[in-house]
Design a protein around this motif. Structure first.
Motif, PDB file in Angstrom:
ATOM      1  N   ASN A 209       5.054  -1.867 -45.698  1.00 54.28           N
ATOM      2  CA  ASN A 209       4.650  -1.815 -47.108  1.00 54.28           C
ATOM      3  C   ASN A 209       5.422  -0.734 -47.850  1.00 54.28           C
ATOM      4  O   ASN A 209       5.922  -0.953 -48.966  1.00 54.28           O
ATOM      5  N   LEU A 210       5.541   0.436 -47.241  1.00 54.98           N
ATOM      6  CA  LEU A 210       6.271   1.535 -47.863  1.00 54.98           C
ATOM      7  C   LEU A 210       7.747   1.176 -48.031  1.00 54.98           C
ATOM      8  O   LEU A 210       8.334   1.405 -49.100  1.00 54.98           O
ATOM      9  N   MET A 211       8.353   0.611 -47.006  1.00 59.11           N
ATOM     10  CA  MET A 211       9.766   0.253 -47.072  1.00 59.11           C
ATOM     11  C   MET A 211      10.011  -0.785 -48.168  1.00 59.11           C
ATOM     12  O   MET A 211      10.997  -0.712 -48.902  1.00 59.11           O
ATOM     13  N   THR A 212       9.086  -1.741 -48.287  1.00 60.38           N
ATOM     14  CA  THR A 212       9.222  -2.769 -49.319  1.00 60.38           C
ATOM     15  C   THR A 212       9.258  -2.152 -50.706  1.00 60.38           C
ATOM     16  O   THR A 212      10.115  -2.484 -51.537  1.00 60.38           O
ATOM     17  N   HIS A 243      13.142   7.126 -47.171  1.00 58.77           N
ATOM     18  CA  HIS A 243      13.877   5.937 -46.728  1.00 58.77           C
ATOM     19  C   HIS A 243      14.744   6.271 -45.515  1.00 58.77           C
ATOM     20  O   HIS A 243      14.759   5.524 -44.517  1.00 58.77           O
ATOM     21  N   LYS A 244      15.442   7.381 -45.569  1.00 53.53           N
ATOM     22  CA  LYS A 244      16.292   7.806 -44.451  1.00 53.53           C
ATOM     23  C   LYS A 244      15.445   8.126 -43.227  1.00 53.53           C
ATOM     24  O   LYS A 244      15.818   7.792 -42.094  1.00 53.53           O
ATOM     25  N   ASP A 245      14.289   8.772 -43.458  1.00 51.76           N
ATOM     26  CA  ASP A 245      13.417   9.136 -42.336  1.00 51.76           C
ATOM     27  C   ASP A 245      12.876   7.898 -41.632  1.00 51.76           C
ATOM     28  O   ASP A 245      12.758   7.868 -40.404  1.00 51.76           O
ATOM     29  N   ASP A 249      13.381   7.353 -37.779  1.00 52.12           N
ATOM     30  CA  ASP A 249      12.222   7.378 -36.881  1.00 52.12           C
ATOM     31  C   ASP A 249      10.970   7.079 -37.697  1.00 52.12           C
ATOM     32  O   ASP A 249      10.453   7.960 -38.396  1.00 52.12           O
ATOM     33  N   SER A 250      10.477   5.851 -37.612  1.00 51.05           N
ATOM     34  CA  SER A 250       9.342   5.454 -38.450  1.00 51.05           C
ATOM     35  C   SER A 250       8.065   6.218 -38.132  1.00 51.05           C
ATOM     36  O   SER A 250       7.142   6.261 -38.945  1.00 51.05           O
ATOM     37  N   SER A 251       7.997   6.853 -36.950  1.00 54.41           N
ATOM     38  CA  SER A 251       6.792   7.619 -36.600  1.00 54.41           C
ATOM     39  C   SER A 251       6.700   8.932 -37.374  1.00 54.41           C
ATOM     40  O   SER A 251       5.718   9.671 -37.243  1.00 54.41           O
ATOM     41  N   LEU A 252       7.719   9.223 -38.194  1.00 51.35           N
ATOM     42  CA  LEU A 252       7.638  10.401 -39.066  1.00 51.35           C
ATOM     43  C   LEU A 252       6.645  10.179 -40.205  1.00 51.35           C
ATOM     44  O   LEU A 252       6.264  11.123 -40.895  1.00 51.35           O
ATOM     45  N   ILE A 253       6.260   8.922 -40.405  1.00 49.35           N
ATOM     46  CA  ILE A 253       5.337   8.573 -41.490  1.00 49.35           C
ATOM     47  C   ILE A 253       4.055   8.003 -40.894  1.00 49.35           C
ATOM     48  O   ILE A 253       4.090   7.136 -40.016  1.00 49.35           O
ATOM     49  N   SER A 254       2.898   8.484 -41.370  1.00 48.49           N
ATOM     50  CA  SER A 254       1.604   7.944 -40.978  1.00 48.49           C
ATOM     51  C   SER A 254       0.891   7.432 -42.223  1.00 48.49           C
ATOM     52  O   SER A 254       0.933   8.070 -43.278  1.00 48.49           O
ATOM     53  N   GLY A 255       0.225   6.273 -42.082  1.00 48.29           N
ATOM     54  CA  GLY A 255      -0.476   5.680 -43.210  1.00 48.29           C
ATOM     55  C   GLY A 255      -1.977   5.697 -43.013  1.00 48.29           C
ATOM     56  O   GLY A 255      -2.470   5.524 -41.889  1.00 48.29           O
ATOM     57  N   TYR A 256      -2.712   5.906 -44.116  1.00 47.72           N
ATOM     58  CA  TYR A 256      -4.169   6.006 -44.038  1.00 47.72           C
ATOM     59  C   TYR A 256      -4.826   5.262 -45.196  1.00 47.72           C
ATOM     60  O   TYR A 256      -4.279   5.180 -46.298  1.00 47.72           O
ATOM     61  N   LYS A 257      -6.000   4.752 -44.910  1.00 51.12           N
ATOM     62  CA  LYS A 257      -6.913   4.283 -45.947  1.00 51.12           C
ATOM     63  C   LYS A 257      -7.899   5.411 -46.199  1.00 51.12           C
ATOM     64  O   LYS A 257      -8.454   5.993 -45.259  1.00 51.12           O
TER      65      LYS A 257
END
Length: 284
Positions: A209-212, A243-245, A249-257
């Protein structure tokens, strides 16, 4: 590029007469129970004879207008009927209140994030009666980096509600994304955990979702105004870094509700279990 507007037939325009329009006064009893400073703006008549009725306002207890409004398309000949029906205002009030509840919850989350204490005020959702601090789920005492809070949304409000950079880094994550859901009640049970609305199928995968939306934002120049992402220079810079991160390494980003419980005074509520009803759930 400059644009000029000129009158092509002055004789005909001089012959135009102003039409007498009967003034209609609407009593907004339902709105006044929920909101202060309600403003109704009538746009029209449009070419086909219809109108747009816009309703906006400032909720009680809020220091400034919250973004968002309700618009109704009114067909030609229906204006007086629409403005005189109390049931319509009851329905609009319910819809308006639901919209504002969401905006207010997001506003509370943003203010706490910008103040740097959203993470310390939050709790992780669990099934037991013992509240678990959201910070306990991280390695190290994570804090939001001042000035790093922004939204990645287009003109229609579609996108990521909140993005924040956190420190210290390492350890991971470096960024967190937050999708806000708001629940309003007179009071919450002493040990109750508010259940917010479900996230969309797109939001269930926070990285995709973030990448989109990062891609949409990068390519939104020249699109219609409702499709454009209005980012400051600093926000655009952070977007490129994220975007570069992700590519690295996609694990550099965490998503939460984040579910926010607010009371009928539009303030963040509390109960015996939670000192503030900021309830996080990790999206994986």
């Amino acid at each position: 590029m400059a644009y000029g507007i000129s009158t092509t037939n002055q004789k005909k325009t001089k012959g135009l007469k102003a039409q007498d329009i009967t003034q209609t006064y609407a009593k907004l009893q339902t709105f006044q129970r929920h909101l202060d400073d309600v403003k109704i703006t009538l746009f029209g008549p449009r070419v086909e004879g219809g109108y747009i009725l816009r309703i906006e306002g400032k909720p009680n207890g809020q220091s400034q207008n919250i973004k968002g409004h309700v618009e109704l398309n009114i067909k030609k000949g229906d204006l007086h009927k629409v403005l005189s029906e109390q049931k319509l205002y009851d329905d609009i009030a319910a819809m308006k209140l639901a919209h504002f509840v969401g905006y207010i919850g997001e506003n509370h989350a943003r203010k706490a994030a910008e103040a740097g204490n959203l993470l310390s005020k939050g709790y992780i959702k669990n099934r037991g009666k013992t509240a678990v601090s959201f910070l306990s789920t991280f390695k190290g005492d994570k804090k939001i980096v001042p000035g790093s809070v922004f939204s990645l949304q287009n003109g229609q409000g579609h996108g990521i509600d909140l993005i924040c950079r956190v420190e210290p880094y390492p350890p991971k994550p470096k960024w967190i994304t937050i999708e806000t859901k708001t629940v309003m009640k007179d009071s919450f049970g002493q040990h109750a955990t508010p259940k917010g609305g479900n996230v969309s199928d797109y939001q269930k995968n926070p990285i995709t979702n973030l990448m989109t939306h990062l891609d949409y934002a990068r390519n939104s120049n020249g699109l219609k105004i409702n499709s454009a992402y209005k980012l400051t220079k600093e926000e655009a810079k952070m977007s490129r870094e994220i975007h570069k991160d992700i590519l690295k390494d996609s694990s550099l980003i965490s998503g939460y509700k984040l579910t926010i419980g607010i009371d009928t005074s539009f303030e963040v509520s509390k109960n015996s279990k939670y000192s503030k009803l900021f309830i996080f759930e990790e999206l994986k």
